[in-house]
Design an enzyme around this catalytic site. Structure first.
Site, PDB file in Angstrom:
ATOM      1  CB  CYS A 257      82.367  14.641  67.824  1.00 58.33           C
ATOM      2  SG  CYS A 257      83.122  16.263  67.586  1.00 58.33           S
TER       3      CYS A 257
ATOM      4  CB  CYS B 170      80.373  17.785  67.071  1.00 62.29           C
ATOM      5  SG  CYS B 170      81.879  17.228  66.312  1.00 62.29           S
ATOM      6  CG  ASP B 171      77.183  15.992  68.725  1.00 62.27           C
ATOM      7  OD1 ASP B 171      76.848  16.877  67.931  1.00 62.27           O
ATOM      8  OD2 ASP B 171      77.447  14.826  68.379  1.00 62.27           O
TER       9      ASP B 171
END
Ligand code: NAP
Length: 332
Positions: A136, A139-140
């Site tokens: 992701c 997300c990261d």
């Protein structure tokens, strides 16, 4: 022996499932949640969540998901380990089989079983997942400021991840097993023309290299063959090398957790639940069966965010509550 029956059963304990549990529990419906194969879902595999509103310093994915569970339990939700392996019925009560041997029935069923990112299944991948290996970028990605990352895959997901990562990384290397991309033309053009994106063509990752103790990635070991699909070529013709990088992002597709729903609910060709209002297909929570709702990544092929999954879990819970209320009224 009397049948175990519940008003609300929720399958899955990611963001969508927990949010549905919080809302139905607060409505006094005492939901029973079966946590599934991956308790906490994909969020529990993410190191830090920085884009969920309300946490200005960010929050650990596991910590966040545990907080949601405690919140639901405080209002009367019950959690049990268990995977729902089949569902029967065209109207309530629905019969669910848990772990292949126990049966329970319910009036409403909220399906929040999520989708799992497809994995390469190579050494180092599981050991470093959430600590240098991610599925992701949204997300990261921000953790890779001025660092080098690899993105695996040649479809739209991989191009989207690669393009997003250029906001942070100094260099993004797309590793693809062929010499042609599968992605849509517009995404291909954007990625191919981006000055920060390079391509490692005809290459497959055979190992993620890093320090398992410290949880750091230092590169990906790849095999390469000029004709592509190197793992299917004679070993003597294959070249092996390590591409140095600080992180690896998987972009090789997702698999929705809907095997137990085949033949029961309407699924698209990839297995995602089709939700609809009347005849109109929506990004909503109503399935084709009365009292059965679906939320989160098991439906959503587009956004796949913790906050959107939570929103869908809320909607599913409110629909379930309304459905149960209408049934009670109908009995009077
Ligand atoms: P996809 O189109 O199936 O692409 C998966 C890619 O990963 C392919 O390039 C495939 O290689 C590669 N791959 C699969 N398994 C692999 C393995 N074991 N090792 C190495 N490479 C592997 O999946 P997706 O990109 O997630 O897209 C899924 C659907 O969602 C598509 O319809 C896509 O258009 C859509 N989508 C759209 C957008 C957008 O429009 N913004 C964004 C994301 C997804 P091969 O090409 O060699 O098979």
């Amino acid at each position: 022996m009397s049948q175990e029956h519940h008003s609300v059963i929720i399958a899955g304990s990611g963001c969508a499932g927990h949010t549905a549990a919080i809302y139905t529990a607060r409505a006094g419906l005492s939901p029973l949640v079966f946590e599934g194969n991956e308790p906490g879902g994909q969020l529990s595999l993410t190191s830090d969540v920085e884009n969920f509103p309300g946490f200005p310093e960010g929050i650990g994915g596991y910590e966040m998901i545990e907080g949601m569970k405690k919140q639901a339990e405080r209002f009367g939700a019950t959690y049990e380990w268990g995977v729902i392996t089949s569902m029967e019925g065209k109207e309530p009560p629905y019969t669910l089989t848990v772990d292949g041997d126990r049966t329970v029935t319910c009036d409403t069923f909220i399906i929040a079983t999520g989708a799992r990112a497809r994995r390469l299944n190579v050494p180092g991948e599981n050991e470093l997942f959430g600590r240098g290996v991610s599925s992701c970028a949204t997300c990261d990605g921000a953790f890779y400021k001025d660092l080098v990352v690899t993105v695996i895959g040649g479809g739209d997901s991989a191009m989207e991840e690669a393009l997003f990562l250029t906001r942070f990384a100094s260099k993004v290397i797309v590793v693809h097993r062929r010499s042609e991309l599968r992605a849509s033309q517009i995404m291909q053009t954007r990625a191919l023309e981006h000055p920060k994106i390079e391509f490692a063509w005809n290459s497959e990752v055979v190992q993620v290299v890093g320090d398992h103790e410290k949880g750091t990635v230092s590169g990906v070991e790849v095999i390469t063959h000029p004709n592509g699909a190197p793992s299917q070529q004679p070993e003597a013709e294959v070249e092996k090398k390590v591409i140095p990088c600080d992180g690896m992002f998987l972009g090789i597709g997702h698999i929705p957790n809907t095997d137990f729903l085949k033949g029961v609910l309407e699924l698209d060709e990839e297995g995602y639940i089709i939700t609809r209002k009347g005849e109109v297909v929506t990004q909503d929570v109503e399935t084709g069966l009365p009292g059965v709702f679906a939320a989160g990544d098991v439906v959503d092929t587009r956004y796949r965010q913790a906050i959107t999954a939570a929103g869908m879990g809320c909607k599913a819970a409110m629909e379930a509550e309304e459905y149960l209320g209408a049934r009670e009224l109908a009995k009077v």
